[in-house]
Design an enzyme around this catalytic site. Sequence first.
Site, PDB file in Angstrom:
ATOM      1  N   HIS A 147      56.801 -29.930  64.674  1.00 25.96           N
ATOM      2  CA  HIS A 147      56.169 -31.220  64.424  1.00 25.96           C
ATOM      3  C   HIS A 147      57.171 -32.371  64.504  1.00 25.96           C
ATOM      4  O   HIS A 147      56.843 -33.512  64.205  1.00 25.96           O
ATOM      5  CB  HIS A 147      55.513 -31.173  63.033  1.00 25.96           C
ATOM      6  CG  HIS A 147      54.509 -32.228  62.783  1.00 25.96           C
ATOM      7  ND1 HIS A 147      54.646 -33.178  61.786  1.00 25.96           N
ATOM      8  CD2 HIS A 147      53.322 -32.503  63.383  1.00 25.96           C
ATOM      9  CE1 HIS A 147      53.599 -33.984  61.782  1.00 25.96           C
ATOM     10  NE2 HIS A 147      52.779 -33.601  62.733  1.00 25.96           N
ATOM     11  N   LYS A 149      59.662 -35.288  66.027  1.00 27.85           N
ATOM     12  CA  LYS A 149      59.649 -36.270  67.120  1.00 27.85           C
ATOM     13  C   LYS A 149      61.026 -36.921  67.140  1.00 27.85           C
ATOM     14  O   LYS A 149      61.333 -37.773  66.307  1.00 27.85           O
ATOM     15  CB  LYS A 149      58.577 -37.348  66.922  1.00 27.85           C
ATOM     16  CG  LYS A 149      57.149 -36.803  66.862  1.00 27.85           C
ATOM     17  CD  LYS A 149      56.691 -36.649  65.447  1.00 27.85           C
ATOM     18  CE  LYS A 149      55.241 -36.169  65.386  1.00 27.85           C
ATOM     19  NZ  LYS A 149      54.881 -35.755  64.022  1.00 27.85           N
ATOM     20  N   ASP A 154      71.691 -41.339  75.778  1.00 25.41           N
ATOM     21  CA  ASP A 154      73.129 -41.515  76.044  1.00 25.41           C
ATOM     22  C   ASP A 154      74.008 -41.208  74.836  1.00 25.41           C
ATOM     23  O   ASP A 154      75.154 -41.661  74.772  1.00 25.41           O
ATOM     24  CB  ASP A 154      73.428 -42.944  76.543  1.00 25.41           C
ATOM     25  CG  ASP A 154      72.952 -43.154  77.976  1.00 25.41           C
ATOM     26  OD1 ASP A 154      72.764 -42.156  78.685  1.00 25.41           O
ATOM     27  OD2 ASP A 154      72.765 -44.319  78.355  1.00 25.41           O
ATOM     28  N   HIS A 319      48.638 -43.042  59.729  1.00 23.53           N
ATOM     29  CA  HIS A 319      49.315 -41.792  60.091  1.00 23.53           C
ATOM     30  C   HIS A 319      50.739 -41.752  59.542  1.00 23.53           C
ATOM     31  O   HIS A 319      51.566 -40.944  59.963  1.00 23.53           O
ATOM     32  CB  HIS A 319      49.335 -41.664  61.622  1.00 23.53           C
ATOM     33  CG  HIS A 319      49.713 -40.307  62.127  1.00 23.53           C
ATOM     34  ND1 HIS A 319      50.867 -40.083  62.850  1.00 23.53           N
ATOM     35  CD2 HIS A 319      49.087 -39.106  62.032  1.00 23.53           C
ATOM     36  CE1 HIS A 319      50.935 -38.804  63.182  1.00 23.53           C
ATOM     37  NE2 HIS A 319      49.871 -38.185  62.701  1.00 23.53           N
ATOM     38  N   LYS A 321      54.212 -41.349  57.274  1.00 21.25           N
ATOM     39  CA  LYS A 321      54.816 -40.249  56.526  1.00 21.25           C
ATOM     40  C   LYS A 321      55.985 -40.821  55.735  1.00 21.25           C
ATOM     41  O   LYS A 321      57.097 -40.942  56.256  1.00 21.25           O
ATOM     42  CB  LYS A 321      55.327 -39.160  57.475  1.00 21.25           C
ATOM     43  CG  LYS A 321      54.232 -38.497  58.331  1.00 21.25           C
ATOM     44  CD  LYS A 321      54.390 -38.902  59.760  1.00 21.25           C
ATOM     45  CE  LYS A 321      53.552 -38.074  60.704  1.00 21.25           C
ATOM     46  NZ  LYS A 321      52.183 -37.857  60.364  1.00 21.25           N
ATOM     47  N   ASP A 326      61.325 -45.454  43.280  1.00 24.11           N
ATOM     48  CA  ASP A 326      61.835 -46.688  42.670  1.00 24.11           C
ATOM     49  C   ASP A 326      62.194 -47.657  43.804  1.00 24.11           C
ATOM     50  O   ASP A 326      61.427 -47.833  44.735  1.00 24.11           O
ATOM     51  CB  ASP A 326      63.033 -46.389  41.772  1.00 24.11           C
ATOM     52  CG  ASP A 326      62.730 -45.351  40.699  1.00 24.11           C
ATOM     53  OD1 ASP A 326      61.558 -45.273  40.289  1.00 24.11           O
ATOM     54  OD2 ASP A 326      63.646 -44.616  40.290  1.00 24.11           O
TER      55      ASP A 326
END
Length: 401
Positions: A147, A149, A154, A319, A321, A326
């Site tokens: 999952h 990404k 370079d 979507h 995450k 704090d």
Amino acid sequence: MRFIFILTGLLLLIFVWLYLDFSLGRQKHFSITRKQQENPILYGDFDIFPRGKSLFSDYFSELQSAKKHIHILFYIVRDDEFSQEFFDILKAKAKEGVEVRLLADRIGSFGLKKQTIIELQDAGVQFAYSNRIKLPYLFYSSQVRNHRKISIIDGKIGYLGGFNIGKEYIDQDPELSPWRDYHLKITGESIPSLQQEFFNDWKEYSEEKLTDESVYYEKQPKGRIPHQYVPTEANQLEDRYIALLRKAEDSIMIGTPYFVPSNKVLDELVQAAKRGIQITIVVPFISDHMLVQEASYRYLRTMLREGAQVYQYKKGFYHAKSIVIDEKICDIGTANFDKRSLFLNKEINCYFYDPAFVRRFKEILEKDILDSKQVSLEDLNKKNLKRTFKEAIAGAFSYFL
């Protein structure tokens, strides 16, 4: 009667096979997963992209400027008009002599046409599927997804976050637009570490034999923001989340498309609420997958009873995450707050330890709350037979949602 007897027997055999396949596959996976190394806290500079159009405008520009090598890992790579623009850039760079490697999850990128892959390879792009379904545990291996990404250009510029390659991520899906997510653009001394995480997966799934990896790990200048990469798989993420939640002294803010925590993580949140920690949870108002919203309701009810604030984002599909502790720590990455990310997926998150950066991100999350509707316990307890039925089904399959 005989037909019913045979059918019942077949169904029973299938159920037993699925149970044994998954149980034994999970046991083996947990036993061979390498012990998690604590990555160092390094320093870099970051841009945050909450919208796909601005992200991919920047991302494609950087890809087109690549001079040496491009390394890309996505969970989902669609085969649509937007993806074609992505493929065209990769093919053009490969023809220029830039080393291009593309790794895509086998199930997440199931719709990728064979002809598209052939065209990429003919242009010089090195392509591989990660997490292929394999014997002897066909069902379990079909559930374990990569999952992550990650992109590195370079050896100097990195990208990490929640966006994939497909038209929905640039607001071209009428049911899920606009798409709200968080993606990072990274520069600084941690780029070689991100490069290493890519190669850990690439070497596992590609047939390429790398002779000298050192050419990809050029030392980069130190940035301003302390951060730490946290790659996880199998059951590693649960302990990391619990340790993170225990650091809270005042507040916990969670942004996730799927709120389906494990019992241990839920207990940790409940204990945090009991000791006076203000807990805020942001989830979508609309869903992109069947039953995931219904699966979350039982956990949201528990948190609402403990005094948490729950919001449903209404300005498109949410979507994101993220976790903010704090104003000390924030977590942005690829992992959802659900059992699939906790126990099945390969994920990578980034923890930030800079108060100024945490406040900067917290302002983005607070803007999302302004675009949300607050949910009460009464809302989730209203009689609804259809929802109750779907919740019952979702509860049985929550491990896979």
